[in-house]
Design a protein around this motif. Structure first.
Motif, PDB file in Angstrom:
ATOM      1  N   ALA A 235       0.823  -1.206   0.000  1.00  0.00           N
ATOM      2  CA  ALA A 235       0.000   0.000   0.000  1.00  0.00           C
ATOM      3  C   ALA A 235       0.857   1.256   0.000  1.00  0.00           C
ATOM      4  N   GLY A 236       2.172   1.108   0.036  1.00  0.00           N
ATOM      5  CA  GLY A 236       3.061   2.256  -0.018  1.00  0.00           C
ATOM      6  C   GLY A 236       3.650   2.635   1.321  1.00  0.00           C
ATOM      7  N   ALA A 237       3.343   1.904   2.368  1.00  0.00           N
ATOM      8  CA  ALA A 237       3.879   2.229   3.686  1.00  0.00           C
ATOM      9  C   ALA A 237       5.343   1.807   3.739  1.00  0.00           C
ATOM     10  N   ILE A 238       6.155   2.668   4.274  1.00  0.00           N
ATOM     11  CA  ILE A 238       7.572   2.358   4.456  1.00  0.00           C
ATOM     12  C   ILE A 238       7.749   1.888   5.882  1.00  0.00           C
ATOM     13  N   THR A 239       8.239   0.696   6.016  1.00  0.00           N
ATOM     14  CA  THR A 239       8.419   0.115   7.340  1.00  0.00           C
ATOM     15  C   THR A 239       9.898   0.074   7.677  1.00  0.00           C
ATOM     16  N   PRO A 240      10.232  -0.020   8.963  1.00  0.00           N
ATOM     17  CA  PRO A 240      11.640  -0.144   9.347  1.00  0.00           C
ATOM     18  C   PRO A 240      12.297  -1.355   8.683  1.00  0.00           C
ATOM     19  N   ARG A 241      11.532  -2.446   8.571  1.00  0.00           N
ATOM     20  CA  ARG A 241      12.084  -3.654   7.950  1.00  0.00           C
ATOM     21  C   ARG A 241      12.418  -3.399   6.484  1.00  0.00           C
ATOM     22  N   SER A 242      11.520  -2.723   5.751  1.00  0.00           N
ATOM     23  CA  SER A 242      11.780  -2.464   4.330  1.00  0.00           C
ATOM     24  C   SER A 242      12.955  -1.507   4.167  1.00  0.00           C
ATOM     25  N   ASN A 243      13.078  -0.509   5.059  1.00  0.00           N
ATOM     26  CA  ASN A 243      14.226   0.392   5.015  1.00  0.00           C
ATOM     27  C   ASN A 243      15.529  -0.360   5.231  1.00  0.00           C
ATOM     28  N   ARG A 244      15.516  -1.258   6.207  1.00  0.00           N
ATOM     29  CA  ARG A 244      16.699  -2.046   6.533  1.00  0.00           C
ATOM     30  C   ARG A 244      17.071  -2.958   5.364  1.00  0.00           C
ATOM     31  N   LEU A 245      16.068  -3.598   4.778  1.00  0.00           N
ATOM     32  CA  LEU A 245      16.328  -4.491   3.642  1.00  0.00           C
ATOM     33  C   LEU A 245      16.899  -3.731   2.449  1.00  0.00           C
ATOM     34  N   VAL A 246      16.320  -2.589   2.148  1.00  0.00           N
ATOM     35  CA  VAL A 246      16.811  -1.787   1.032  1.00  0.00           C
ATOM     36  C   VAL A 246      18.233  -1.305   1.317  1.00  0.00           C
ATOM     37  N   SER A 247      18.480  -0.884   2.531  1.00  0.00           N
ATOM     38  CA  SER A 247      19.812  -0.436   2.911  1.00  0.00           C
ATOM     39  C   SER A 247      20.826  -1.574   2.764  1.00  0.00           C
ATOM     40  N   ASP A 248      20.449  -2.768   3.246  1.00  0.00           N
ATOM     41  CA  ASP A 248      21.333  -3.931   3.122  1.00  0.00           C
ATOM     42  C   ASP A 248      21.572  -4.274   1.655  1.00  0.00           C
ATOM     43  N   GLN A 249      20.532  -4.189   0.851  1.00  0.00           N
ATOM     44  CA  GLN A 249      20.663  -4.514  -0.571  1.00  0.00           C
ATOM     45  C   GLN A 249      21.577  -3.517  -1.275  1.00  0.00           C
ATOM     46  N   LEU A 250      21.428  -2.252  -0.948  1.00  0.00           N
ATOM     47  CA  LEU A 250      22.281  -1.239  -1.557  1.00  0.00           C
ATOM     48  C   LEU A 250      23.744  -1.447  -1.164  1.00  0.00           C
ATOM     49  N   ARG A 251      23.974  -1.781   0.087  1.00  0.00           N
ATOM     50  CA  ARG A 251      25.337  -2.040   0.555  1.00  0.00           C
ATOM     51  C   ARG A 251      25.915  -3.240  -0.187  1.00  0.00           C
ATOM     52  N   GLN A 252      25.124  -4.319  -0.304  1.00  0.00           N
ATOM     53  CA  GLN A 252      25.594  -5.515  -1.001  1.00  0.00           C
ATOM     54  C   GLN A 252      25.818  -5.239  -2.485  1.00  0.00           C
ATOM     55  N   LEU A 253      24.953  -4.445  -3.065  1.00  0.00           N
ATOM     56  CA  LEU A 253      25.107  -4.095  -4.471  1.00  0.00           C
ATOM     57  C   LEU A 253      26.408  -3.316  -4.681  1.00  0.00           C
ATOM     58  N   GLU A 254      26.714  -2.402  -3.799  1.00  0.00           N
ATOM     59  CA  GLU A 254      27.961  -1.637  -3.890  1.00  0.00           C
ATOM     60  C   GLU A 254      29.167  -2.555  -3.717  1.00  0.00           C
ATOM     61  N   GLU A 255      29.091  -3.487  -2.785  1.00  0.00           N
ATOM     62  CA  GLU A 255      30.178  -4.446  -2.599  1.00  0.00           C
ATOM     63  C   GLU A 255      30.383  -5.274  -3.868  1.00  0.00           C
ATOM     64  N   MET A 256      29.286  -5.686  -4.487  1.00  0.00           N
ATOM     65  CA  MET A 256      29.369  -6.468  -5.718  1.00  0.00           C
ATOM     66  C   MET A 256      29.968  -5.647  -6.852  1.00  0.00           C
TER      67      MET A 256
END
Length: 178
Positions: free
Chosen positions: A32-53
């Motif tokens: 529905a478009g709600a930003i949750t702490p979990r989704s923020n954390r997941l996106v942050s982790d994904q961005l970090r992993q993407l940069e590492e890759m």
């Protein structure tokens, strides 16, 4: 090298799995478009992993280029241009060092290491450029390509020395020079 590629590919599969986990499901608050702490954390982790890759991929590309250079493999035009641009940075640093009247062995060694990695075409271009500087028949295009300013006395002397050195190197294929 194959092991490193496997590692990067494994990381890519892991990121794909994380993206799937982070994809909102129908009817959820995230859908529905709600930003949750979990989704923020997941996106942050994904961005970090993407940069590492991305960094791992760049390291593998550099390692591949080095291996090709050492074994006489052909580089693409883009890779040859990158080798030239890296060399020109070292050239400017050496010219600055010399104009300041100092000497740093490590910098000069890096310069020489970059010089021998140049393609035959770039080596001939550099020879021509240094010759034009030495005989004072250069134009702005030569200086711009090398990324240097108006040659002073130390630059002209360096151009003379490099013309002699490059004349000797031009008879050798790149894999022999390296």
């Amino acid at each position: 090298l194959a092991k490193r590629i496997e590692t990067v590919m494994g990381d890519a599969e892991q990121v794909a799995g994380l993206i799937q986990l982070a994809t909102p499901r129908q009817g959820s608050a995230a859908a529905a478009g709600a930003i949750t702490p979990r989704s923020n954390r997941l996106v942050s982790d994904q961005l970090r992993q993407l940069e590492e890759m991305r960094q791992q991929l760049e390291a593998l590309r550099n390692e591949n280029r080095e291996l090709k250079l050492q074994t006489g493999g052909e580089l693409s035009a883009d890779q040859d241009e990158k080798v030239l641009q890296e060399f020109l940075v070292k050239l400017r640093a050496v010219l600055e060092m010399r104009s300041e009247g100092r000497f740093e062995q490590q910098l000069f060694d890096e310069y020489n290491g970059g010089l021998v990695q140049l393609s035959d075409e770039h080596l001939r271009e550099l020879y021509s450029s240094f010759m034009l500087i030495y005989v004072e028949e250069y134009d702005e295009a030569v200086l711009e390509r090398l990324g240097i300013g108006e040659p002073d006395e130390t630059t002209v002397g360096f151009a003379e020395m490099m013309t002699i050195k490059l004349g000797e190197l031009m008879d050798q294929p790149r894999q022999v020079r390296i």
